[in-house]
Design an enzyme around this catalytic site. Structure first.
Site, mmCIF file in Angstrom:
data_model
loop_
_atom_site.group_PDB
_atom_site.id
_atom_site.type_symbol
_atom_site.label_atom_id
_atom_site.label_comp_id
_atom_site.label_asym_id
_atom_site.label_seq_id
_atom_site.Cartn_x
_atom_site.Cartn_y
_atom_site.Cartn_z
ATOM 1 N N ASP A 40 -3.912 -13.053 3.801
ATOM 2 C CA ASP A 40 -4.663 -12.503 3.996
ATOM 3 C C ASP A 40 -5.030 -12.168 5.346
ATOM 4 O OD1 ASP A 40 -6.931 -11.502 4.958
ATOM 5 O OD2 ASP A 40 -8.287 -12.717 2.556
ATOM 6 N N TYR A 47 -15.820 4.647 7.864
ATOM 7 C CA TYR A 47 -13.559 4.787 7.995
ATOM 8 C C TYR A 47 -13.521 4.825 8.776
ATOM 9 C CZ TYR A 47 -9.216 5.815 7.013
ATOM 10 O OH TYR A 47 -7.280 5.802 7.261
ATOM 11 N N ILE A 107 -1.452 -9.176 1.058
ATOM 12 C CA ILE A 107 -2.794 -10.406 0.498
ATOM 13 C C ILE A 107 -2.269 -10.269 -1.500
ATOM 14 C CG2 ILE A 107 -4.297 -8.625 -0.612
ATOM 15 C CD1 ILE A 107 -6.737 -10.541 0.495
ATOM 16 N N GLY A 154 0.750 -1.010 -0.060
ATOM 17 C CA GLY A 154 0.351 -0.080 -0.023
ATOM 18 C C GLY A 154 0.785 1.278 0.120
ATOM 19 N N LYS A 189 -12.572 2.961 12.842
ATOM 20 C CA LYS A 189 -11.008 4.230 13.113
ATOM 21 C C LYS A 189 -10.770 4.479 14.750
ATOM 22 C CE LYS A 189 -7.823 3.658 9.882
ATOM 23 N NZ LYS A 189 -7.502 2.551 10.363
HETATM 24 N N1 SER Z 1 -6.721 9.592 4.176
HETATM 25 C C1 SER Z 1 -7.424 8.890 4.417
HETATM 26 C C2 SER Z 1 -8.334 8.542 3.513
HETATM 27 O O1 SER Z 1 -8.737 9.432 3.366
HETATM 28 C C3 SER Z 1 -8.342 9.544 5.968
HETATM 29 O O2 SER Z 1 -7.234 8.756 6.808
HETATM 30 O O3 SER Z 1 -10.102 8.083 3.268
#
Ligand code: SER
Length: 320
Positions: free
Chosen positions: A52, A142, A35, A11, A146
């Protein structure tokens, strides 16, 4: 010497973090994993394992077979994609963290890094210079994952003495590996389009300020936090980490200084709402005080390096 694994090494963060860790601690002491295959330098400069992170049997197996004591867990689904696949994002972002926290609790690993994000903040959070402790009502999948993750980290530290460390990354800008599915990704895409076509259609509105950071700062901050003495790590949820704050309009103006014919247009999509729920800038007194964090790159320097490096990348593949 620590034996390290980076999970999510193909990534945007993992690809650069792996190489920096290898240069500091030795290629053989840093296992990369994902992965899918990573960049060529990551694949060839040291050990690589394919798995994975959701595979509950395989992860501890790999960790034990390499005698790993330190884990950087970077596998996650970002904000834009998480809105499209909410349950999948929750599962990936939470289960992977919980299984690593359990391994730390059981003593299989000694230290864990897990990234949080500015996405933990929400529409009711103060927008400017957002402090470490404030209202946190994230409105994205998201962000919810978090925020929950931060609570779990603090809980495992308090109850089980797990040495888990975390920062709330701002939007990260880099040239090595492109991000995927995030809201702050416009600030990476814009450089490729500026160089290829001298124009960019932005998916956020021109005045949308967001906290951002150039990748070298983020990598240095991450390793500094992991290397500092545990007594300095006073926050076990996640540290605010601040770099630059700018709007698409300000970034475009900076790019125009190098490419005068560059033009930007705006066509906000669903990510505008996500961006509007996040702060425009955050404040990071605690990270500075506790373990000496300081960002180096400003907007002008970051823009100059990005344009230079993206250009270098595009020439050999025949795009320019
Ligand atoms: N850069 C991330 C996003 O845009 C935020 O942590 O999802």
């Amino acid at each position: 010497m620590n034996k390290i694994i980076v999970i999510g090494a193909s990534g945007q963060i993992g690809s650069e973090l792996t190489m920096e860790l290898r240069s500091r601690f030795g290629n053989d002491n840093v296992v990369a994993s994902d992965i899918k295959n990573a960049a060529e330098d990551v694949m060839t400069s040291g050990p690589f394992e394919t798995f994975d992170v959701m595979d509950e049997a395989r992860v501890p197996e790999v960790i034990k077979s390499h005698n790993i004591d330190t884990v950087y867990l970077l596998a996650a689904m970002l904000s834009g994609n998480a809105e499209k696949f909410p349950k999948k994002a929750w599962d990936l972002n939470m289960k992977s963290l919980l299984s690593l926290l359990d391994m730390a609790k059981e003593g299989i690993i000694k230290k864990l890094f897990w990234p949080s994000s500015i996405a933990v903040f929400g529409p009711t959070t103060p927008k400017r210079n957002t402090p470490q402790l404030t209202v946190m009502e994230p409105s994205t999948v998201y962000g919810i994952s978090k925020q929950a993750g931060e609570r779990w980290c603090e809980y495992y530290y308090a109850k089980h003495k797990v040495d888990v460390r975390s920062v709330r990354y701002p939007g990260l800008i880099s040239y090595k590996t492109e991000a995927g599915g995030g809201t702050t990704d416009y600030a990476v895409e814009i450089f490729y389009e500026a160089i290829k076509n001298s124009k960019y259609e932005c998916f956020l509105k021109e005045e949308t300020a967001l906290p951002m950071m150039f990748m070298p700062d983020a990598i240095r901050g991450t390793i500094d936090l992991m290397e500092t003495d545990p007594s300095h790590v006073k926050i076990r949820s996640s540290y605010n980490l601040s770099g630059i704050s700018f709007t698409p309009k300000e970034l475009a103006a900076e790019i125009k200084k190098h490419i005068p014919e560059f033009t930007i247009t705006y066509k906000p999509d669903f990510r505008q709402q996500i961006a509007e729920s996040w702060p425009g800038s955050i404040e990071d007194t605690e990270a500075r005080k506790d373990w000496g964090w300081k960002h180096e790159f400003g907007l002008a320097e970051m823009t100059r390096v990005m344009l230079e490096e993206v250009k270098k990348k595009l020439v050999p593949v025949g795009v320019l």
